[in-house]
Design a protein around this motif. Structure first.
Motif, PDB file in Angstrom:
ATOM      1  N   ILE A 112      34.573 -40.346 -18.948  1.00 16.35           N
ATOM      2  CA  ILE A 112      35.887 -40.356 -19.600  1.00 16.35           C
ATOM      3  C   ILE A 112      35.883 -41.337 -20.768  1.00 16.35           C
ATOM      4  O   ILE A 112      36.410 -41.059 -21.855  1.00 16.35           O
ATOM      5  CB  ILE A 112      36.978 -40.725 -18.581  1.00 16.35           C
ATOM      6  CG1 ILE A 112      37.000 -39.711 -17.430  1.00 16.35           C
ATOM      7  CG2 ILE A 112      38.345 -40.801 -19.255  1.00 16.35           C
ATOM      8  CD1 ILE A 112      37.924 -40.100 -16.295  1.00 16.35           C
ATOM      9  N   ALA A 113      35.280 -42.512 -20.546  1.00 21.59           N
ATOM     10  CA  ALA A 113      35.277 -43.547 -21.579  1.00 21.59           C
ATOM     11  C   ALA A 113      34.606 -43.071 -22.859  1.00 21.59           C
ATOM     12  O   ALA A 113      34.998 -43.464 -23.966  1.00 21.59           O
ATOM     13  CB  ALA A 113      34.575 -44.796 -21.051  1.00 21.59           C
ATOM     14  N   GLU A 114      33.604 -42.216 -22.731  1.00 22.54           N
ATOM     15  CA  GLU A 114      32.916 -41.698 -23.918  1.00 22.54           C
ATOM     16  C   GLU A 114      33.872 -40.958 -24.844  1.00 22.54           C
ATOM     17  O   GLU A 114      33.681 -40.943 -26.066  1.00 22.54           O
ATOM     18  CB  GLU A 114      31.775 -40.763 -23.500  1.00 22.54           C
ATOM     19  CG  GLU A 114      30.614 -41.459 -22.798  1.00 22.54           C
ATOM     20  CD  GLU A 114      29.577 -40.456 -22.313  1.00 22.54           C
ATOM     21  OE1 GLU A 114      29.782 -39.227 -22.542  1.00 22.54           O
ATOM     22  OE2 GLU A 114      28.578 -40.880 -21.708  1.00 22.54           O
ATOM     23  N   HIS A 115      34.898 -40.343 -24.278  1.00 27.17           N
ATOM     24  CA  HIS A 115      35.807 -39.515 -25.067  1.00 27.17           C
ATOM     25  C   HIS A 115      37.040 -40.268 -25.569  1.00 27.17           C
ATOM     26  O   HIS A 115      37.660 -39.820 -26.533  1.00 27.17           O
ATOM     27  CB  HIS A 115      36.259 -38.312 -24.235  1.00 27.17           C
ATOM     28  CG  HIS A 115      35.139 -37.401 -23.831  1.00 27.17           C
ATOM     29  ND1 HIS A 115      34.529 -36.536 -24.713  1.00 27.17           N
ATOM     30  CD2 HIS A 115      34.507 -37.219 -22.644  1.00 27.17           C
ATOM     31  CE1 HIS A 115      33.574 -35.867 -24.103  1.00 27.17           C
ATOM     32  NE2 HIS A 115      33.535 -36.258 -22.839  1.00 27.17           N
ATOM     33  N   VAL A 116      37.394 -41.378 -24.928  1.00 33.16           N
ATOM     34  CA  VAL A 116      38.653 -42.038 -25.294  1.00 33.16           C
ATOM     35  C   VAL A 116      38.457 -43.405 -25.941  1.00 33.16           C
ATOM     36  O   VAL A 116      39.392 -43.945 -26.534  1.00 33.16           O
ATOM     37  CB  VAL A 116      39.582 -42.193 -24.061  1.00 33.16           C
ATOM     38  CG1 VAL A 116      39.884 -40.839 -23.456  1.00 33.16           C
ATOM     39  CG2 VAL A 116      38.982 -43.140 -23.025  1.00 33.16           C
ATOM     40  N   THR A 117      37.255 -43.980 -25.845  1.00 33.06           N
ATOM     41  CA  THR A 117      37.023 -45.295 -26.443  1.00 33.06           C
ATOM     42  C   THR A 117      36.975 -45.173 -27.963  1.00 33.06           C
ATOM     43  O   THR A 117      36.327 -44.284 -28.509  1.00 33.06           O
ATOM     44  CB  THR A 117      35.714 -45.908 -25.920  1.00 33.06           C
ATOM     45  OG1 THR A 117      35.814 -46.070 -24.500  1.00 33.06           O
ATOM     46  CG2 THR A 117      35.462 -47.270 -26.554  1.00 33.06           C
TER      47      THR A 117
END
Length: 363
Positions: free
Chosen positions: A243-248
Motif C-alpha cells: 500500500i505504501a508504494e502507492h500512497v507515499t
C-alpha cells in the motif's frame, strides 16, 4: 516470577522447562479483529448466510491463527448473531484452543450504513439504547460505526459521518450504565472529531482524511483526544508495504498520522482488522514493523501490543505484563525482540492462561 533458584526452591515438585537463546514476553494483544470473517472479498458471507457449524469452523480456525502469531488476547470488533461471544464462552474441548477474547457483538450502524447486514441497525437515540440493552448481557464493549467504510460500497463513503455527535454521546453514556466502553469505526476526520466530542473510548482506523488522498489532521482535536484519553485503534494490514508504494509522496510518509498522534500523546492500539478482504490473522508482527519504519523504539512498539494495550482495554490487572499475580499469557520466541523485532516471527511456545502450545499444535 523470580530468579530460577528461588522459584525452584519454592516449588520443588514443579516441572522445569528451559529455552536457551529465547526471550519471554507477555502474550501479544491484537486490538482489532473480526474472527467470523474469512478475509475474502465477501468476508462475511458465511457469517450472514452459512450454517452454524460453518461459522463456528471459521471462527475456530481464525482463533488458532491468532495464537500462532503469539496473540493471547484479541478484541473482536464486529460479528453477527452472537457467534463470537458464544465461542468465547464455549466449554467444548474443540473450542478450547483460543486466545482471550473481548467481543463487541453486532456493531451499531444506520439503515443502509456500513456493515448494516450484521444486524446492528439503530437510527435513533431510542434504537441505540435498545440495541445496547440487548447486547449488554454478552458484550465486552460496544462498537458503533461513526463513519462509512470500504466493505459496504452502497453506503456512506469512509470519509462521511453516519452519526451526529449527540447520538454518539447517547451510545457512550448508555454503554457506561453497563460498565461498557465504546469503540467507534471512523476513517475520516469529520467522524473522528465527532467521536472525540462524544467521548468515545477508542477510535478505530483513525485515518484523519477528508477524501481520497486528502489528509486533514486537526491539531485541536488530537490534543483534545489525548487529554480525555481516547485511544487511536490503528488497523495497519500485513500488506502495508505494498500500500505504501502507492500512497507515499514527498509530502506524506505512509503512517505519518500515527507519528503525529504519538507526538501529541495519543495512546495507540495496534490491530490488523483481520477478517476483512486482504488481511490475515497470523501476521500481527508485520503490522508492528510499520512502527519501526516510522522510527518508534522497539521497546515502545512491544509495549503497544502488551502492557499498554492491556491497560487501555481494561485488562491491566489480568494480563499484558510479566509479573506475579497475572494470568500466564506468555510468548516465548527465539532471539531478543529488543534487538530484532523479527524475533517475534519465531514463536517457540505460546502460553494462554497457563496452557502452552507449540506451533505444530496450532497448525
Amino acid at each position: 516470577m523470580g530468579r530460577t533458584a528461588e522459584l525452584i526452591a519454592g516449588a520443588p515438585e514443579a516441572s522445569v522447562s528451559r529455552f536457551a537463546g529465547c526471550s519471554i514476553t507477555p502474550g501479544l494483544i491484537n486490538s482489532h479483529v473480526h474472527l467470523a470473517g474469512d478475509c475474502s472479498t465477501s468476508s462475511f458471507t458465511t457469517l450472514c448466510s452459512g450454517a452454524p457449524d460453518e461459522v463456528r469452523a471459521v471462527i475456530r480456525r481464525n482463533a488458532r491463527a491468532c495464537l500462532r502469531a503469539g496473540c493471547t488476547t484479541v478484541r473482536d470488533l464486529g460479528d453477527a448473531r452472537g457467534y463470537v461471544a458464544r465461542f468465547r464462552d464455549a466449554t467444548a474441548d474443540v473450542d478450547g484452543v483460543r486466545p482471550r477474547i473481548l467481543s463487541a457483538g453486532s456493531p451499531l450502524t444506520i439503515s443502509g450504513g456500513h456493515c448494516w447486514y450484521l444486524g446492528g441497525i439503530a437510527d435513533t437515540a431510542t434504537e441505540i439504547r435498545d440495541a445496547i440493552d440487548r447486547a449488554a448481557e454478552t458484550a465486552d464493549l460496544i462498537k458503533i460505526m461513526a463513519g462509512g467504510g470500504y466493505v459496504t460500497s452502497e453506503g456512506p463513503t469512509p470519509f462521511d459521518a453516519q452519526y451526529s455527535t449527540e447520538l454518539l454521546r447517547v451510545a457512550v453514556d448508555h454503554a457506561a450504565h453497563y460498565g461498557l466502553t465504546v469503540a467507534a469505526h471512523a476513517h475520516g476526520t469529520e467522524p473522528i472529531v465527532r467521536c472525540i466530542e462524544a467521548g468515545v473510548h477508542t477510535i478505530e482506523h483513525c485515518g484523519w482524511r477528508s477524501g481520497p488522498g486528502k489528509r486533514d489532521q486537526n491539531d485541536w482535536a488530537v490534543r483534545q483526544m489525548a487529554q480525555q484519553g481516547s485511544a487511536a485503534g490503528d488497523t495497519t494490514p500485513a500488506v502495508w508495504r505494498k500500500i505504501a508504494e502507492h500512497v507515499t509522496t514527498p509530502e506524506y510518509q505512509y503512517g505519518g498520522q500515527l507519528t503525529w498522534m504519538a507526538e501529541n500523546d495519543v495512546t495507540i492500539l495496534v490491530g490488523t482488522d483481520s477478517g476483512v478482504p486482504g488481511t490475515a490473522f497470523d501476521q500481527l508482527t508485520l503490522s508492528m514493523e510499520l512502527y519501526e519504519e516510522l522510527g518508534f523504539p522497539r521497546s515502545s512498539i512491544i509495549d503497544m501490543v502488551t502492557t499498554g494495550a492491556a491497560q487501555t482495554l481494561g485488562l491491566g490487572d489480568e494480563t499484558g505484563d510479566l509479573r506475579a499475580g497475572l494470568a500466564a499469557d506468555l510468548l516465548i520466541v527465539t532471539g531478543n525482540p529488543l534487538d530484532d523485532l523479527g524475533a517475534l516471527h519465531r514463536p517457540h511456545r505460546i502460553v494462554v492462561r497457563g496452557t502452552a502450545y507449540s506451533q505444530d499444535e496450532l497448525d
